[in-house]
Design a protein around this motif. Structure first.
Motif, PDB file in Angstrom:
ATOM      1  N   GLU A  87       0.806  -1.232   0.000  1.00  8.60           N
ATOM      2  CA  GLU A  87       0.000   0.000   0.000  1.00  8.60           C
ATOM      3  C   GLU A  87       0.834   1.274   0.000  1.00  8.60           C
ATOM      4  OE1 GLU A  87      -4.500  -0.612   1.670  1.00  8.60           O
ATOM      5  OE2 GLU A  87      -3.008   0.143   3.065  1.00  8.60           O
ATOM      6  N   PHE A  94       0.310   6.570  -7.030  1.00 10.23           N
ATOM      7  CA  PHE A  94      -0.947   7.193  -7.465  1.00 10.23           C
ATOM      8  C   PHE A  94      -1.051   8.654  -7.023  1.00 10.23           C
ATOM      9  CE2 PHE A  94      -2.531   2.889  -8.415  1.00 10.23           C
ATOM     10  CZ  PHE A  94      -3.024   3.141  -9.679  1.00 10.23           C
ATOM     11  N   TRP A  98      -1.932  11.369  -9.894  1.00  4.34           N
ATOM     12  CA  TRP A  98      -3.103  12.262  -9.879  1.00  4.34           C
ATOM     13  C   TRP A  98      -2.731  13.708  -9.599  1.00  4.34           C
ATOM     14  CZ3 TRP A  98      -7.272  11.035 -12.267  1.00  4.34           C
ATOM     15  CH2 TRP A  98      -7.661   9.700 -12.358  1.00  4.34           C
ATOM     16  N   GLY A 140     -11.826   4.609  -4.818  1.00  2.02           N
ATOM     17  CA  GLY A 140     -10.729   4.892  -5.745  1.00  2.02           C
ATOM     18  C   GLY A 140     -11.132   5.981  -6.711  1.00  2.02           C
ATOM     19  N   GLU A 146     -14.332  11.360 -11.174  1.00  7.89           N
ATOM     20  CA  GLU A 146     -15.323  10.276 -11.246  1.00  7.89           C
ATOM     21  C   GLU A 146     -16.477  10.534 -10.270  1.00  7.89           C
ATOM     22  OE1 GLU A 146     -14.413   5.739 -11.759  1.00  7.89           O
ATOM     23  OE2 GLU A 146     -14.395   6.172  -9.627  1.00  7.89           O
ATOM     24  N   ASP A 163     -10.211   7.541  -1.541  1.00  6.20           N
ATOM     25  CA  ASP A 163      -9.018   7.072  -2.257  1.00  6.20           C
ATOM     26  C   ASP A 163      -7.851   7.018  -1.293  1.00  6.20           C
ATOM     27  OD1 ASP A 163      -6.699   6.909  -4.190  1.00  6.20           O
ATOM     28  OD2 ASP A 163      -8.349   7.041  -5.607  1.00  6.20           O
ATOM     29  N   LEU A 164      -6.931   6.135  -1.613  1.00  9.60           N
ATOM     30  CA  LEU A 164      -5.715   5.988  -0.813  1.00  9.60           C
ATOM     31  C   LEU A 164      -4.702   7.065  -1.163  1.00  9.60           C
ATOM     32  CD1 LEU A 164      -4.144   3.969   1.072  1.00  9.60           C
ATOM     33  CD2 LEU A 164      -3.492   2.738  -0.977  1.00  9.60           C
ATOM     34  N   ASN A 165      -4.806   7.619  -2.377  1.00  5.11           N
ATOM     35  CA  ASN A 165      -3.792   8.594  -2.795  1.00  5.11           C
ATOM     36  C   ASN A 165      -4.095   9.970  -2.176  1.00  5.11           C
ATOM     37  OD1 ASN A 165      -4.203  10.864  -5.013  1.00  5.11           O
ATOM     38  ND2 ASN A 165      -5.771   9.310  -5.361  1.00  5.11           N
ATOM     39  N   SER A 189      -8.193   3.694   2.951  1.00 12.39           N
ATOM     40  CA  SER A 189      -7.977   2.493   2.135  1.00 12.39           C
ATOM     41  C   SER A 189      -9.271   1.702   2.106  1.00 12.39           C
ATOM     42  CB  SER A 189      -6.880   1.626   2.737  1.00 12.39           C
ATOM     43  OG  SER A 189      -6.942   0.334   2.170  1.00 12.39           O
ATOM     44  N   LEU A 190      -9.552   1.085   0.981  1.00 11.44           N
ATOM     45  CA  LEU A 190     -10.773   0.276   0.871  1.00 11.44           C
ATOM     46  C   LEU A 190     -10.746  -0.905   1.834  1.00 11.44           C
ATOM     47  CD1 LEU A 190     -10.132  -2.551  -0.932  1.00 11.44           C
ATOM     48  CD2 LEU A 190      -9.989  -0.876  -2.748  1.00 11.44           C
ATOM     49  N   GLN A 206     -14.238   1.168  -9.844  1.00 10.30           N
ATOM     50  CA  GLN A 206     -13.892   1.053 -11.255  1.00 10.30           C
ATOM     51  C   GLN A 206     -12.386   1.220 -11.454  1.00 10.30           C
ATOM     52  OE1 GLN A 206     -12.738   2.184 -14.715  1.00 10.30           O
ATOM     53  NE2 GLN A 206     -13.555   4.122 -13.916  1.00 10.30           N
ATOM     54  N   GLY A 207     -11.731   0.139 -11.881  1.00 10.93           N
ATOM     55  CA  GLY A 207     -10.297   0.234 -12.176  1.00 10.93           C
ATOM     56  C   GLY A 207      -9.430   0.373 -10.945  1.00 10.93           C
ATOM     57  N   VAL A 208      -9.864  -0.169  -9.826  1.00  7.59           N
ATOM     58  CA  VAL A 208      -9.178   0.077  -8.551  1.00  7.59           C
ATOM     59  C   VAL A 208      -8.674  -1.215  -7.894  1.00  7.59           C
ATOM     60  CG1 VAL A 208      -9.487   1.014  -6.209  1.00  7.59           C
ATOM     61  CG2 VAL A 208     -10.605   2.128  -8.158  1.00  7.59           C
ATOM     62  N   ASP A 314       0.087   5.521 -15.325  1.00  2.00           N
ATOM     63  CA  ASP A 314      -0.912   4.503 -15.018  1.00  2.00           C
ATOM     64  C   ASP A 314      -0.513   3.141 -15.609  1.00  2.00           C
ATOM     65  OD1 ASP A 314      -3.572   4.322 -13.680  1.00  2.00           O
ATOM     66  OD2 ASP A 314      -4.045   3.332 -15.575  1.00  2.00           O
TER      67      ASP A 314
END
Ligand code: SAM
Length: 367
Positions: A87, A94, A98, A140, A146, A163-165, A189-190, A206-208, A314
């Motif tokens: 992590e 990330f 971003w 995420g 998004e 999001d974690l970032n 974090s999720l 999505q995409g995470v 990415d």
């Protein structure tokens, strides 16, 4: 507007909020704490930070505000657990990805209108219950673009964007203001969400999950937060078939890219110092941008150098990018009691004139 109580992701007790009204650091908005738990969670730029492990940003918040924290929560400490496997690297890469893109109008290769169509029609099948949902968890969310799209689609819901970032902290207040308080940015974090189980009408991921140490563990961690009666989930991850299952010359090219990315660049770049990563991506971006990306595609007039950098980061810098077979992912959703609709490949390809990738499933709980 926030209508859900936060819980401590470590001790699971309900948290209270204390606002900070000092002039030392105007970004320090307040903190969450509980009588029955030692952990204190900072709120910076209106964004609660629920990491269970210490980071530079949370530790310096504690140093700046130690007197006040001790006055309100005697013995309060910065969360001291360890991050999940990988992590720390995922967070760093990330955050760089971003932060460099920031509030750009393009997220990956889509404009805001593209994203509305993609989410609403291709992925969520213009579902009539969308406007009945009152809370949505966007897992995420990147820099928050998004979440803004979801707030237009789920027009009566509050969107909790996690999001974690750390760019989500930077986006924080601006995201709240731009969305009229419909988007609530959260750094977490999720795997350690600050919410009770069964909380959400819809979870959008999505995409995470394929960027965590285990896509399936990530799926399990988030799916238990879907409301058991009327809840739904949208889950999209990389598909094995897209790279390994393609025949012919195209398949060979895709497998070559996979090797370059997964065996060569990811292991090195995800662990390298930030400056090495930045230099490598920049060196690749210069020829790629002028020879390839600037000349191609629907959005070439809007496409900037920083979009190329974002795309390359990415593709090559996150430590994990697992790929899955369709049946594997369908099985996960089935086991947790979802009825599924599959992403609309035909509509996507007609609208965007490009091949549809990944596994995108919209799962609904059956009452
Ligand atoms: C490829 S980006 C997709 C962002 C967004 N869903 C979109 O498509 O615009 C993947 C995101 O997942 C986030 N992420 C990775 N691991 C995470 C975790 N354990 N918890 C929360 N977010 C995570 C990353 O920080 C990153 O912003």
């Amino acid at each position: 507007m926030n209508n859900i109580a936060y819980i401590c992701p470590i001790t699971k007790v309900k948290l209270d909020y204390h606002a900070i009204s000092n002039k030392i650091n105007l970004d320090d908005s307040g903190f969450y704490y509980a009588d029955k738990s030692p952990y204190v969670y900072p709120v910076i730029n209106q964004t609660p930070i629920f990491f269970v492990f210490p980071t530079k940003i949370t530790q310096s918040f504690f140093v700046r505000n130690s007197e006040l924290i001790q006055k309100i929560k005697k013995g309060g400490i910065c969360p001291d657990k360890s991050p999940e496997k990988g992590e720390a690297s995922v967070q760093t890469t990330f955050t760089e990805q971003w932060t460099n893109l920031g509030d750009d109008e393009l997220s990956f290769t889509y404009t805001h209108d593209d994203l509305i169509y993609l989410h609403k029609s291709v992925w969520l099948h213009d579902d009539p219950t969308i406007t009945k949902k009152i809370n949505v968890l966007n897992i995420g969310c990147g820099f928050g673009l998004e979440a803004m799209v979801l707030s237009d689609i789920f027009s009566n819901a509050t969107i909790y964007a996690i999001d974690l970032n750390l760019s989500v902290v930077k986006a924080g207040k601006n995201l709240i203001e731009k969305s009229g308080s419909k988007v609530i940015p959260i750094a977490a974090s999720l795997f350690h969400l600050p919410f009770g189980e069964d909380t959400f009408c819809h979870i959008h991921c999505q995409g995470v999950a394929h960027h965590t140490y285990s896509t399936q563990d990530a799926y399990k961690a988030i799916s238990r937060h879907v409301n058991p009666k009327l809840g739904s989930i949208f889950f999209w991850v990389y598909a094995w078939e897209d790279s390994m299952g393609m025949p012919g010359f195209r398949g060979a090219l895709i497998r070559m890219y996979w090797f370059l990315s997964h065996r060569l660049l990811r292991p090195i770049l995800s662990r390298a110092p930030s400056s090495v990563r930045a230099f490598t991506i920049f060196t690749m971006a210069v020829p790629y941008h002028f020879l390839v990306s600037k000349r191609r595609g629907r959005l070439r007039d809007k496409w900037k150098f920083k979009n190329t950098m974002h795309g390359l980061r990415d593709m090559f810098t996150p430590q994990y990018a697992h790929q899955h077979r369709w049946n594997e992912v369908i099985g996960w959703l089935q086991e947790s009691g979802f009825e599924m609709q599959v992403q609309k490949k035909h509509d996507f390809e007609k609208k965007f004139s490009q091949r549809m990738l990944g596994i995108g499933l919209f799962g609904k709980r059956v009452a």
